[in-house]
Design a protein around this motif. Structure first.
Motif, PDB file in Angstrom:
ATOM      1  N   ASP A   1       0.810  -1.223   0.000  1.00 19.96           N
ATOM      2  CA  ASP A   1       0.000   0.000   0.000  1.00 19.96           C
ATOM      3  C   ASP A   1       0.843   1.273   0.000  1.00 19.96           C
ATOM      4  O   ASP A   1       0.480   2.262  -0.627  1.00 19.96           O
TER       5      ASP A   1
ATOM      6  N   SER B   1       0.632   3.900  -2.885  1.00 17.44           N
ATOM      7  CA  SER B   1       0.309   5.266  -2.484  1.00 17.44           C
ATOM      8  C   SER B   1       1.293   6.254  -3.114  1.00 17.44           C
ATOM      9  O   SER B   1       0.906   7.317  -3.598  1.00 17.44           O
TER      10      SER B   1
ATOM     11  N   HIS C   1       0.503   6.798  -6.640  1.00 21.24           N
ATOM     12  CA  HIS C   1      -0.618   7.720  -6.817  1.00 21.24           C
ATOM     13  C   HIS C   1      -0.108   9.155  -6.892  1.00 21.24           C
ATOM     14  O   HIS C   1      -0.550   9.938  -7.738  1.00 21.24           O
TER      15      HIS C   1
ATOM     16  N   SER D   1      -5.206   2.795  -2.186  1.00 20.69           N
ATOM     17  CA  SER D   1      -4.021   2.641  -1.328  1.00 20.69           C
ATOM     18  C   SER D   1      -3.608   3.980  -0.730  1.00 20.69           C
ATOM     19  O   SER D   1      -3.246   4.061   0.438  1.00 20.69           O
ATOM     20  N   PHE D   2      -3.682   5.029  -1.536  1.00 21.89           N
ATOM     21  CA  PHE D   2      -3.315   6.360  -1.059  1.00 21.89           C
ATOM     22  C   PHE D   2      -4.240   6.793   0.073  1.00 21.89           C
ATOM     23  O   PHE D   2      -3.797   7.284   1.104  1.00 21.89           O
TER      24      PHE D   2
ATOM     25  N   GLN E   1      -3.709   5.358   3.654  1.00 19.93           N
ATOM     26  CA  GLN E   1      -2.600   5.848   4.463  1.00 19.93           C
ATOM     27  C   GLN E   1      -3.121   6.962   5.374  1.00 19.93           C
ATOM     28  O   GLN E   1      -2.974   8.141   5.111  1.00 19.93           O
TER      29      GLN E   1
END
Length: 166
Positions: free
Chosen positions: A16, A20, A23, A50-51, A54
């Motif tokens: 992730d 991220s 991204h 995924s971004f 976080q």
């Protein structure tokens, strides 16, 4: 080229944090090269998910700066998320001003007393600037040198004023 190589990466092997980061690269690419297709467009939703996963973890330093902003009457949204999904520590969306509190993890370890902002922080600042935001940075070592509420108030007022003249 590096971009065409991105299309050959096994995306299933990325975690992730890596997705991220991709991204943020895709956002940069869209801003800088709007006429070109980013090679990972087919997994854009995975990168964004995924971004967004976080989650920000506000620090005590960040909460202290926020309290001071409240005390001096600077209205803000805490942990504001831009339409592009970038998280800002404190922001005034209507004026496009943001306060980013830069703790020790935002700086590279260098010999001597010099402190160098890391690449991720610089990259995020460039993205925000390109999106029209004025970013006011509050480095931890400057904040930690302030010894009382009066000097903290004065420090932030000065930072905000100087951002208005630039």
């Amino acid at each position: 080229s590096l971009l065409s190589a991105l299309g050959t990466v096994n995306h299933g092997s990325l975690n992730d944090v890596e997705l991220s980061q991709l991204h943020m690269v895709s956002l940069h690419f869209e801003l800088e090269f709007p006429e070109q297709a980013f090679p990972l467009t087919h997994i854009h939703s995975k990168l964004l998910t995924s971004f967004k996963s976080q989650e920000p973890r506000p620090s005590k330093l960040q909460r202290d700066v926020a309290s001071t902003l409240t005390r001096i009457g600077w209205d803000y949204a805490f942990e504001f998320v831009t339409p592009e999904k970038l998280s800002l520590d404190m922001a005034q969306p209507e004026t496009m001003k943001a306060i980013e509190v830069d703790g020790p993890s935002h700086f590279l370890k260098c010999k001597g007393e010099s402190r160098v902002v890391d690449g991720r922080t610089n990259f995020k600042s460039r993205l925000l600037s390109r999106l029209g935001w004025t970013v006011i940075h509050v480095p931890y070592f400057e904040w930690n040198a302030l010894f009382d509420a009066v000097t903290q108030d004065s420090y932030l007022q000065s930072k905000i004023r100087s951002s208005e003249s630039s």
